[in-house]
Motif scaffolding. Structure first.
Motif, mmCIF file in Angstrom:
data_model
loop_
_atom_site.group_PDB
_atom_site.id
_atom_site.type_symbol
_atom_site.label_atom_id
_atom_site.label_comp_id
_atom_site.label_asym_id
_atom_site.label_seq_id
_atom_site.Cartn_x
_atom_site.Cartn_y
_atom_site.Cartn_z
ATOM 1 N N GLY A 73 123.274 54.872 6.894
ATOM 2 C CA GLY A 73 121.865 54.741 7.552
ATOM 3 C C GLY A 73 121.467 53.597 7.829
ATOM 4 N N ASP A 74 120.488 53.269 8.451
ATOM 5 C CA ASP A 74 119.576 52.069 8.509
ATOM 6 C C ASP A 74 119.569 50.863 7.844
ATOM 7 O OD1 ASP A 74 118.760 53.173 10.983
ATOM 8 O OD2 ASP A 74 117.030 53.782 10.531
ATOM 9 N N VAL A 75 119.603 49.400 8.227
ATOM 10 C CA VAL A 75 119.708 48.330 8.002
ATOM 11 C C VAL A 75 118.244 47.495 7.768
ATOM 12 C CG1 VAL A 75 121.127 45.777 7.443
ATOM 13 C CG2 VAL A 75 121.710 47.649 8.245
ATOM 14 N N GLN A 76 117.899 47.440 6.571
ATOM 15 C CA GLN A 76 117.225 46.172 6.296
ATOM 16 C C GLN A 76 117.166 45.028 5.800
ATOM 17 O OE1 GLN A 76 113.388 47.452 4.038
ATOM 18 N NE2 GLN A 76 112.844 49.506 4.486
ATOM 19 N N LEU A 77 116.262 44.198 6.992
ATOM 20 C CA LEU A 77 116.262 42.794 6.252
ATOM 21 C C LEU A 77 114.534 41.606 6.187
ATOM 22 C CD1 LEU A 77 118.205 41.454 9.605
ATOM 23 C CD2 LEU A 77 119.354 41.376 7.128
ATOM 24 N N ARG A 78 115.468 40.937 4.854
ATOM 25 C CA ARG A 78 113.820 41.135 3.590
ATOM 26 C C ARG A 78 113.186 40.284 3.452
ATOM 27 N NH1 ARG A 78 112.669 46.284 0.197
ATOM 28 N NH2 ARG A 78 113.802 44.982 -1.312
ATOM 29 N N LEU A 79 112.669 39.215 3.569
ATOM 30 C CA LEU A 79 112.199 37.836 3.119
ATOM 31 C C LEU A 79 111.302 37.342 2.290
ATOM 32 C CD1 LEU A 79 113.783 34.757 4.116
ATOM 33 C CD2 LEU A 79 111.706 35.017 5.089
ATOM 34 N N LYS A 80 111.577 37.055 0.722
ATOM 35 C CA LYS A 80 110.535 36.905 0.215
ATOM 36 C C LYS A 80 110.372 35.576 -0.396
ATOM 37 C CE LYS A 80 111.240 39.876 -4.215
ATOM 38 N NZ LYS A 80 111.745 39.817 -5.776
ATOM 39 N N TYR A 81 108.835 35.505 -0.108
ATOM 40 C CA TYR A 81 108.749 34.092 -0.709
ATOM 41 C C TYR A 81 107.801 33.969 -2.331
ATOM 42 C CZ TYR A 81 105.593 29.757 -0.441
ATOM 43 O OH TYR A 81 105.012 28.337 -0.203
ATOM 44 N N ASN A 82 107.907 33.842 -3.192
ATOM 45 C CA ASN A 82 107.821 33.378 -4.358
ATOM 46 C C ASN A 82 106.304 32.326 -3.886
ATOM 47 O OD1 ASN A 82 107.250 32.090 -7.494
ATOM 48 N ND2 ASN A 82 107.164 34.211 -7.344
ATOM 49 N N LEU A 83 104.916 32.980 -4.459
ATOM 50 C CA LEU A 83 103.787 31.972 -4.206
ATOM 51 C C LEU A 83 103.688 31.150 -5.303
ATOM 52 C CD1 LEU A 83 101.151 34.021 -2.149
ATOM 53 C CD2 LEU A 83 103.050 32.048 -1.130
ATOM 54 N N TRP A 84 103.474 31.740 -6.889
ATOM 55 C CA TRP A 84 103.133 31.932 -8.107
ATOM 56 C C TRP A 84 104.132 32.071 -9.474
ATOM 57 C CZ3 TRP A 84 99.217 33.630 -6.196
ATOM 58 C CH2 TRP A 84 98.605 34.988 -6.964
ATOM 59 N N GLY A 85 104.927 31.625 -10.392
ATOM 60 C CA GLY A 85 105.159 32.469 -11.356
ATOM 61 C C GLY A 85 106.819 32.089 -11.115
ATOM 62 N N ASN A 86 107.595 31.881 -10.813
ATOM 63 C CA ASN A 86 109.178 31.982 -10.803
ATOM 64 C C ASN A 86 109.804 31.401 -11.433
ATOM 65 O OD1 ASN A 86 110.430 33.557 -8.541
ATOM 66 N ND2 ASN A 86 110.905 31.938 -7.040
ATOM 67 N N ASP A 87 108.414 29.529 -12.643
ATOM 68 C CA ASP A 87 109.904 29.841 -13.350
ATOM 69 C C ASP A 87 108.854 29.581 -14.137
ATOM 70 O OD1 ASP A 87 111.675 27.946 -11.231
ATOM 71 O OD2 ASP A 87 110.102 26.950 -10.460
ATOM 72 N N GLY A 88 108.227 30.807 -14.317
ATOM 73 C CA GLY A 88 107.498 31.566 -16.258
ATOM 74 C C GLY A 88 105.908 31.413 -15.394
#
Length: 223
Positions: A73-88
């Motif tokens: 299939g095709d390939v996706q490139l994704r970039l996730k940026y967490n704004l809050w809540g990453n550390d609890g």
């Protein structure tokens, strides 16, 4: 995985994780589609940003009218940026752009597509969590020879049944130029260890424009 609703949290910096579907089967109007090892490989770039590569190792389709197709299939490139809540905390939110790179196979439409995912999660009670997601996609329309906008929205509830066993139930809706599609999904997860989780579930279409049924199983592993 295994739900459609994405998590707003990211992989730790310099860490890796793989989310993979061992087997995925879907049926719609007598046509069957099978996917083996649909994978999402993630690596943490910083404590709040991760890079993801999504691909289907092998797909084959068995249309009711014949003309079976199979391939990569095709390939996706994704970039996730967490704004809050990453550390609890009680909630978390992220922004999540992606682009689809065509591979030129028989199963590819040969067009670049992309979109933006906005996932939100929060704790409702001990052992109960909720996820909400909005996604805007630019999808290529072969008849118009141009891109159309498609909107996906979903909501999921997750339950810790025991220390290792979890359950989820989810609603998924897709709107755009095509008729509205509605689905309900559910399944289970089992934590073999802190870094290895198995899952299985099913998805059912709620109207005639949706796929009739889908069944999936897979795993998540973290390094």
């Amino acid at each position: 995985r295994p739900d459609t609703t994405e998590s707003p949290t990211t992989v730790d910096a310099c860490a890796f994780s793989i989310e993979a579907s061992c087997f995925d089967w879907r049926r719609h109007n007598g046509d069957d589609a099978f996917t083996v090892m649909a994978a999402n490989v993630k690596t943490g770039l910083t404590n709040d940003i991760d890079l993801q590569v999504v691909f289907d190792a092998h797909i084959w389709e068995e249309p009711e009218t014949g003309g079976d197709a199979d391939g990569f299939g095709d390939v996706q490139l994704r970039l996730k940026y967490n704004l809050w809540g990453n550390d609890g905390g009680a909630s978390a939110f992220a922004i999540f752009p992606f682009v689809k790179i065509p591979t030129g196979t028989d199963l590819s439409n040969g067009e670049v597509e992309g979109g933006l995912i906005l996932p939100f999660g929060m704790d409702l009670a001990e052992g109960v969590g909720m996820g909400l997601m909005a996604e805007i996609d630019a999808i290529y329309d072969e008849e118009r020879e141009d891109h159309d906008l498609e909107f996906l929205h979903s909501a999921v509830l997750g339950f810790d049944l025991t220390g290792r066993l979890g359950m989820f139930t989810e609603y998924i809706g897709i709107s755009g130029p095509a008729p509205y599609q509605a689905y309900v999904a559910g399944g289970f997860t089992f934590s073999v260890s802190e870094n290895f989780i198995l899952d299985a579930g099913a998805r059912v279409g709620l109207n005639e424009d949706s796929e009739d049924l889908g069944v999936f199983s897979g795993f998540t592993v973290r390094f």
